[in-house]
Scaffold this active site. Structure first.
Site, PDB file in Angstrom:
ATOM      1  N   ARG A  54      10.256  -6.973  -5.891  1.00 41.07           N
ATOM      2  CA  ARG A  54      10.543  -7.867  -4.780  1.00 41.07           C
ATOM      3  C   ARG A  54       9.661  -9.121  -4.819  1.00 41.07           C
ATOM      4  NH1 ARG A  54      13.046  -5.886  -0.726  1.00 41.07           N
ATOM      5  NH2 ARG A  54      12.707  -3.863  -1.693  1.00 41.07           N
ATOM      6  N   THR A  55       8.360  -8.890  -4.908  1.00 41.84           N
ATOM      7  CA  THR A  55       7.417 -10.013  -4.901  1.00 41.84           C
ATOM      8  C   THR A  55       7.601 -10.878  -6.147  1.00 41.84           C
ATOM      9  OG1 THR A  55       5.850  -8.680  -3.655  1.00 41.84           O
ATOM     10  CG2 THR A  55       4.964 -10.612  -4.744  1.00 41.84           C
ATOM     11  N   LYS A  83      -3.401  -2.082 -24.560  1.00 39.47           N
ATOM     12  CA  LYS A  83      -4.278  -1.898 -25.715  1.00 39.47           C
ATOM     13  C   LYS A  83      -5.744  -1.952 -25.301  1.00 39.47           C
ATOM     14  CE  LYS A  83      -0.866  -4.264 -28.568  1.00 39.47           C
ATOM     15  NZ  LYS A  83      -0.521  -5.685 -28.642  1.00 39.47           N
ATOM     16  N   ARG A 104      -0.507  -9.889  -9.804  1.00 41.62           N
ATOM     17  CA  ARG A 104      -0.454  -8.637  -9.056  1.00 41.62           C
ATOM     18  C   ARG A 104      -1.221  -7.620  -9.880  1.00 41.62           C
ATOM     19  NH1 ARG A 104       2.535  -6.794  -4.407  1.00 41.62           N
ATOM     20  NH2 ARG A 104       2.921  -4.573  -4.607  1.00 41.62           N
ATOM     21  N   HIS A 132      -2.700  -9.475   0.329  1.00 38.61           N
ATOM     22  CA  HIS A 132      -1.395  -9.953  -0.147  1.00 38.61           C
ATOM     23  C   HIS A 132      -1.083 -11.193   0.690  1.00 38.61           C
ATOM     24  CE1 HIS A 132       2.438 -10.049  -1.891  1.00 38.61           C
ATOM     25  NE2 HIS A 132       3.023  -9.008  -1.325  1.00 38.61           N
TER      26      HIS A 132
END
Ligand SMILES: [Zn+2]
Lengths: 305, 155
Positions: A54-55, A83, A104, A132
């Site tokens: 969504r974001t 890695k 994020r 957020h």
């Protein structure tokens, strides 16, 4: 926009009241005309170390409405992170390829750290359970748009107030505008004392309820959140309370004419689908507002008009 | 036993700093915070000494060394009632109680296991604050969690 230019946005508290209002005003212009080619030739990196479709889509459409390009990854599985590359190295590398980084990351505080090492600005798209800020700004935009003001809103926040980061940030931001807070939650998921301290320090008041129906008659905004079963130490307690925080259309009788229902989405079952057709349901428009807010932020931080 | 004789158990220093009234169990913590395990100066210390005020106390004496106040105030987290005494030619030239600093960098772990400082190579940084009851709290600059005194763990 000189004050926002080049500055990272990590936590909503990084922004003053004026900064917030500037972004909301700009977002209003983008809502009138979202298609503007001001990002032509710019590259935005979108680094999603954990998936949040969504974001991510909201940021990507914000960039593309403005004519910019996106590089990045949608999960950590396909990136060098797998890695074992450090966050610092990833940020330093990607900053060579982009003008702005949207990030994020599941670690609390990762965005602040990224902004300290990055030569290009960072927009925090969620750092674990911490912040957020773009969600917070789109919530503020939605409140102002539906109520015609941000000052002295009667806001009822419902559900998991202990772990819900969106409600914590929204409280912090609304203290700048003098809100009245009404918290509705089960005993074990009450608003943390640190957040209550923020309210008291701002000279404001809050009250606490366990019944959703108690706040419906006077709320301007009903801000619903998810209650997750796994948050409860005792599954029996969850069973007892889970249905008391579900909003149905019938319950909205007796609410203010101008009242709106907000939800950060995705919803699970805390708002029944019969609410969707009620004009007081605003959560899908709220998500749409996120695109304008993100357009405004990107333009402001890159210093574009 | 009088206090004069207690004092004599730890040698007097000619020049340097004495840190008195350290809780006995925090003496090694103070050592660590001030990096005294790595210093080239002479260091004397005592634990479980009798104290009129606190029952048992610890003391540390560092020869030929004076600290910046901002630096030494970090020990207030481990020894909030400590007294700093600066000595020159066996005379006390300054005597003060430690005070909590404004920021605490690098010496305390964040109690939040999901904090970036516990998962990446990042030094911790806290702002010293108080809750509305006046209790000291540490606010993590990164995860923005507020840590109570009982959760403080030194790096
Ligand atoms: Zn932390």
């Amino acid at each position: 926009m000189s004050t926002l230019k080049g500055r990272s946005l990590i936590s909503i508290t990084d922004y003053s009241k004026d900064d917030i209002l500037k972004i909301l005003d700009m977002a209003e212009e983008f809502e009138k005309n979202p298609r503007r080619n001001i990002l032509n030739g710019y590259i935005v990196a979108s680094l999603f170390f954990e998936p949040s479709t969504r974001t991510r889509l909201s940021f990507e459409s914000a960039v593309q409405y403005l004519g910019g390009r996106i590089v990045g990854f949608a999960t950590a599985d396909t990136s060098s992170v797998k890695k074992g590359e450090s966050l610092k190295d990833t940020i330093l590398t990607v900053s060579n390829y982009s003008d702005l980084i949207v990030m994020r990351n599941p670690l609390d505080g990762s965005a602040r750290f990224a902004s300290e090492v990055s030569p290009v600005p960072i927009i925090n798209a969620g750092d674990g359970a911490n912040q957020h800020p773009t969600q917070c700004l789109l919530d503020l935009y939605s409140i102002r748009k539906t109520q015609g003001r941000l000052e002295n809103i009667d806001i009822a926040m419902v559900g998991d107030l202990k772990y819900g980061r969106t409600v914590h940030s929204l409280v912090q931001a609304l203290t700048l505008f003098g809100a009245k807070f009404h918290f509705v939650s089960p005993e074990s998921l009450k608003m943390p004392s640190a957040v209550k301290t923020v309210i008291k320090n701002a000279g404001l008041e809050y009250d606490q309820y366990t019944e959703l129906s108690d706040v419906i008659p006077f709320a301007d905004i009903l801000y619903m959140t998810r209650i997750q079963g796994e948050r409860f130490p005792d599954p029996l307690e969850y069973e007892k309370v889970k249905n008391s925080y579900i909003l149905s259309n019938r319950m909205l009788r007796g609410s203010k004419e101008t009242m709106k229902v907000l939800h950060p989405l995705p919803r699970v079952n805390e708002i029944t689908e019969d609410v969707d057709d009620n004009p007081k349901a605003y959560y899908f428009q709220q998500a749409r507002n996120g695109v304008y807010i993100r357009q405004a932020l990107i333009a402001a931080i890159l210093g574009l008009k | 036993m009088n206090s004069k004789r207690t004092e004599l158990k730890v040698s007097a220093i000619r020049n340097g700093t004495v840190i008195d009234h350290i809780p006995t169990e925090s003496v090694f913590q103070v050592f660590k915070i001030l990096n005294l395990d790595k210093t080239k100066n002479q260091v004397y210390f005592g634990t479980n000494l009798d104290s009129k005020k606190y029952g048992k106390k610890g003391i540390i004496k560092i020869s030929d060394k004076y600290f910046e106040y901002e630096e030494i105030n970090k020990i207030a987290l481990a020894a909030p009632k400590a007294t700093l005494i600066e000595i020159k030619d066996y005379d006390v030239i300054r005597k003060e109680n430690v005070q909590l600093p404004e920021y605490v960098d690098k010496i305390v772990k964040c109690f939040n296991p999901k904090c970036v400082t516990n998962n990446q190579n990042v030094s911790t940084s806290f702002k010293v604050t108080e809750d509305h009851k006046g209790n000291m709290k540490l606010f993590c600059k990164y995860c923005e969690k507020t840590m109570a005194k009982e959760n403080i763990e030194f790096v």
